[in-house]
Design a protein around this motif. Structure first.
Motif, short mmCIF file in Angstrom:
data_model
loop_
_atom_site.label_atom_id
_atom_site.label_comp_id
_atom_site.label_asym_id
_atom_site.label_seq_id
_atom_site.Cartn_x
_atom_site.Cartn_y
_atom_site.Cartn_z
N LEU A 50 0.75 -1.12 0.03
CA LEU A 50 0.09 0.02 0.02
C LEU A 50 0.84 1.24 0.13
CD1 LEU A 50 -2.94 -0.81 2.66
CD2 LEU A 50 -2.89 -0.68 -0.04
N PRO A 82 -6.47 -5.06 7.50
CA PRO A 82 -6.18 -3.74 8.04
C PRO A 82 -6.73 -3.46 9.24
CG PRO A 82 -7.69 -3.60 6.19
CD PRO A 82 -7.53 -5.09 6.61
N ARG A 86 -12.24 -2.43 8.25
CA ARG A 86 -12.26 -2.21 6.97
C ARG A 86 -12.67 -2.93 6.02
NH1 ARG A 86 -7.70 2.38 5.55
NH2 ARG A 86 -9.38 3.06 4.16
N PHE A 88 -16.51 -4.06 3.90
CA PHE A 88 -17.10 -3.01 3.01
C PHE A 88 -18.75 -2.99 3.54
CE2 PHE A 88 -14.34 -5.21 0.24
CZ PHE A 88 -13.48 -4.24 -0.19
N LEU A 91 -21.95 -3.48 1.60
CA LEU A 91 -22.16 -4.86 1.03
C LEU A 91 -22.34 -5.74 2.02
CD1 LEU A 91 -18.94 -5.27 -1.26
CD2 LEU A 91 -21.19 -4.03 -1.85
N ARG A 147 -12.46 -13.07 5.56
CA ARG A 147 -12.38 -12.53 3.96
C ARG A 147 -11.04 -12.68 3.63
NH1 ARG A 147 -13.47 -5.92 3.30
NH2 ARG A 147 -11.43 -5.95 4.39
N GLN B 181 -18.49 -1.55 -6.57
CA GLN B 181 -19.08 -1.00 -5.34
C GLN B 181 -18.02 -0.96 -4.09
OE1 GLN B 181 -22.92 -2.01 -3.80
NE2 GLN B 181 -23.17 -3.70 -5.31
N ALA B 182 -17.34 -2.21 -4.25
CA ALA B 182 -16.27 -2.28 -2.85
C ALA B 182 -15.30 -1.37 -3.24
CB ALA B 182 -15.73 -3.75 -2.98
N GLU B 185 -16.51 2.04 -2.24
CA GLU B 185 -16.74 2.16 -0.58
C GLU B 185 -15.45 2.34 0.16
OE1 GLU B 185 -18.91 -0.47 1.76
OE2 GLU B 185 -20.38 -0.76 0.16
N ASP B 186 -14.24 1.43 -0.46
CA ASP B 186 -13.03 1.62 0.54
C ASP B 186 -12.01 1.15 -0.64
OD1 ASP B 186 -10.83 1.25 1.91
OD2 ASP B 186 -11.98 0.63 3.66
N ILE B 188 -8.61 1.40 -0.50
CA ILE B 188 -7.67 0.66 0.18
C ILE B 188 -7.92 -0.83 0.32
CG2 ILE B 188 -6.16 0.51 2.12
CD1 ILE B 188 -6.27 3.50 1.89
N ALA B 189 -9.17 -1.06 1.04
CA ALA B 189 -9.34 -2.37 1.34
C ALA B 189 -9.47 -3.40 0.04
CB ALA B 189 -10.82 -2.54 2.19
N ALA B 190 -10.30 -2.62 -0.97
CA ALA B 190 -10.32 -3.33 -2.31
C ALA B 190 -8.92 -3.76 -2.64
CB ALA B 190 -10.98 -2.48 -3.07
N LYS B 308 -14.17 7.45 6.06
CA LYS B 308 -13.19 6.68 6.94
C LYS B 308 -11.94 7.16 7.07
CE LYS B 308 -15.22 4.04 4.50
NZ LYS B 308 -15.76 3.59 3.29
#
Lengths: 246, 309
Positions: A50, A82, A86, A88, A91, A147, B181-182, B185-186, B188-190, B308
């Motif tokens: 990242l 993380p 985090r 979603f 969803l 996940r 969508q993911a 929303e985020d 970084i998480a994606a 966030k």
């Protein structure tokens, strides 16, 4: 398995890591301890791609990964849960897991992994159609871990899984981590919760302001007066039993 | 009394057709905003370019084939779709990638400039004159009792519904749609899931360009005029999006339709009965925009956006 050598990472002009070196061997559970702002999260972010390190190298299974994109690093077998989970939130639980398995092309395999996650945490099966944002903190953490496990990673990076959870749930989460470790997952765990983290870890690093300050096994660190003084800010009159006791 | 009722029904149907187009523009606009936080002021220009390109294809095929058939329009539509995919991809490259993380002000200036550049380029290529676009349905209309609806309006409403269903399906039932969508929303998480977010952004811009092109193709024959100012209609995406709740996709669609109805009904009632209120439809959208911002800034489907950390 994972070898971090002399990594320096900047946020803009601010140096967050001043040459961090650490190693995680296959099958180990290694923990990085340290106060807020010590750079624990930055280490994990640098490993998962990242943020890019300015200097230093990161090798995973002898392949250099410190210039790769996050999606390539995930594909190589490093999954990162993380800080603050985090998930979603808009969803559903099912869709969150589906995204965890985004890189899985075979439908059957995806279904098997999903089934495994539900078997592991039955509460996720009950809530699979629910939006993930409506889950409780503990359930969200289970979802975040499940996940990340969808890809069956060789190395799991966990960033403060106990953050914001009640003491009872913290125990649950650490029991889960321990169980995962026993089942053969190599784990690099970042924690502020020294007590729990050191108890389940094979090896620990203590980080202060972007540098590794101490490292050793549970016993080494337990004996180390300096841990308490420097990192915990405790004097030598604090009773050890209070600090390390269960 | 029945006359008034009939008139009103007629206005509302016509308003739904116009609103369907606004809804599509707002849909494309909101998709980009949600996924990339880029406020795209050039959305109307994408629509205008789409209408021009389609016009170009139709006239080219007509001069080749002579008489227009259904195939002429279908092949032209296909050509326009291919063009819009490429156009969206290029825009992602030249606008989205360099500007994504810049301050919102820079992004707004950049997309406004893009809108002006596109208008100028189209004017240079196509010439400054207005064109007469063809309607594939001519002037045909269907009457339901005493209410008469043009086939064009019906096809606009039908296409808009079809498109919304297709997009709903993509967003909720396909891997890449859920990944979109993911990512919105985020991001970084994606990324940590292995979702290639750059490709997702490209996909969003492509989708947006495709919807814009389709709305341009539908709108041009309805206003029976094609010139470079058509893009200004795209600005109606703002009142539509604000009315529905900025950043909400269902909100954009519902807001667009309501706005279209408000415009035609206000035109049919106010401007028709009071001579001094001319062309109310041109300003009513902006009155609505200000009113919504004052009374209910979150709009109809507004969700409080939690940033966030």
């Amino acid at each position: 398995m994972l070898k971090v050598v002399g990594v320096e990472t900047y946020y803009g002009k601010v140096k967050a890591l001043h040459g961090v070196s650490l190693e995680v061997k296959e099958g180990q559970l290694v923990t990085i301890l340290g106060a807020n702002g010590a750079g624990k999260t930055t280490i994990l972010k640098t490993i998962s791609g990242l943020v890019e390190p300015e200097n230093g190298t990161i090798h995973f299974n002898d392949i250099r990964i410190d210039r790769k994109d996050p999606e390539d690093i995930v594909a190589m077998g490093i999954s990162h849960v993380p800080e603050w989970r985090r998930i979603f939130p808009e969803l559903t639980v099912y869709e969150n897991l589906l995204m965890g398995g985004f890189l899985i092309k075979e439908k059957d395999l995806l279904r098997d992994r999903m089934e495994e996650a539900y078997r592991h945490f039955p509460v996720l099966r009950q809530r699979q159609k629910q939006r993930a944002g409506t889950l409780s903190g503990g359930e969200q953490q289970m979802l975040a871990i499940s996940r990340a496990l969808m890809l069956k990673p060789q190395l799991l990076l966990l960033d403060e899984p106990s953050l914001g959870l009640s003491p009872l749930l913290v125990q649950d989460i650490f029991a889960t981590i321990k169980e995962l470790h026993r089942s053969g997952v190599t784990i690099l765990l970042v924690e502020q919760n020294v007590n729990h983290a050191l108890k389940i870890a094979d090896y620990g690093y203590v980080l202060t302001t972007g540098k590794i300050f101490l490292s050793g096994t549970y016993e080494d660190l337990l004996d180390e007066e300096k841990v308490r003084e420097q990192y915990l800010g405790e004097g030598k009159y604090t009773r050890r039993a209070d600090l390390w006791g269960g | 009394m029945t006359d008034l009722f009939l008139g009103l029904t007629q206005e509302i149907i016509s308003g739904i057709a116009l609103g369907s187009i606004y809804a599509l523009i707002a849909l494309g606009f909101t998709m980009i905003f949600k996924a990339t936080e880029v406020v795209n002021f050039a959305q109307g220009e994408l629509m205008m370019v789409g209408a021009y390109v389609n016009f170009f294809f139709v006239t080219t095929f007509l001069s080749a084939a002579g008489t227009p058939t259904a195939w002429t329009f279908l092949v032209a539509l296909g050509g326009s779709m291919i063009f819009s995919v490429l156009f969206g991809y290029i825009l992602d490259f030249i606008i989205n990638r360099p500007l994504k993380d810049e301050p919102i002000f820079s992004v707004i200036m950049a997309t406004l400039s893009l809108a002006i550049i596109i208008r100028a380029v189209v004017a240079i290529i196509a010439g400054p004159i207005s064109l007469m676009p063809f309607s594939p349905f001519g002037d045909s209309a269907i009457s339901f009792g005493t209410i008469i609806v043009s086939v064009l309006d019906l096809s606009i409403i039908g296409s808009a519904i079809g498109l919304v269903i297709i997009f709903y399906y993509i967003f909720h039932y396909t891997r890449w749609g859920i990944a979109m969508q993911a990512t919105s929303e985020d991001p970084i998480a994606a990324q940590l899931m292995g979702i290639p977010i750059k490709r997702v952004y490209a996909l969003v811009w492509i989708f947006s360009a495709v919807v814009a092109t389709l709305s341009g193709i539908l709108l041009a024959p309805r206003i029976a005029l094609l010139d470079t100012t058509m893009g200004f209609l795209g600005l109606k995406a703002f009142p539509a999006a604000v009315l529905g709740g900025f950043g909400s996709i269902p909100g954009a669609i519902v807001g667009g339709v309501i706005l279209g109805v408000i415009e035609t009904v206000s035109m049919g009632t106010l401007s028709f009965h009071f001579q001094w209120i001319k062309e109310i439809n041109d300003i009513i959208a902006w009155i609505v925009l200000i009113a919504v911002l004052m009374i209910k800034p979150d709009g109809l489907f507004g969700v409080e956006k939690v940033k966030k950390v």
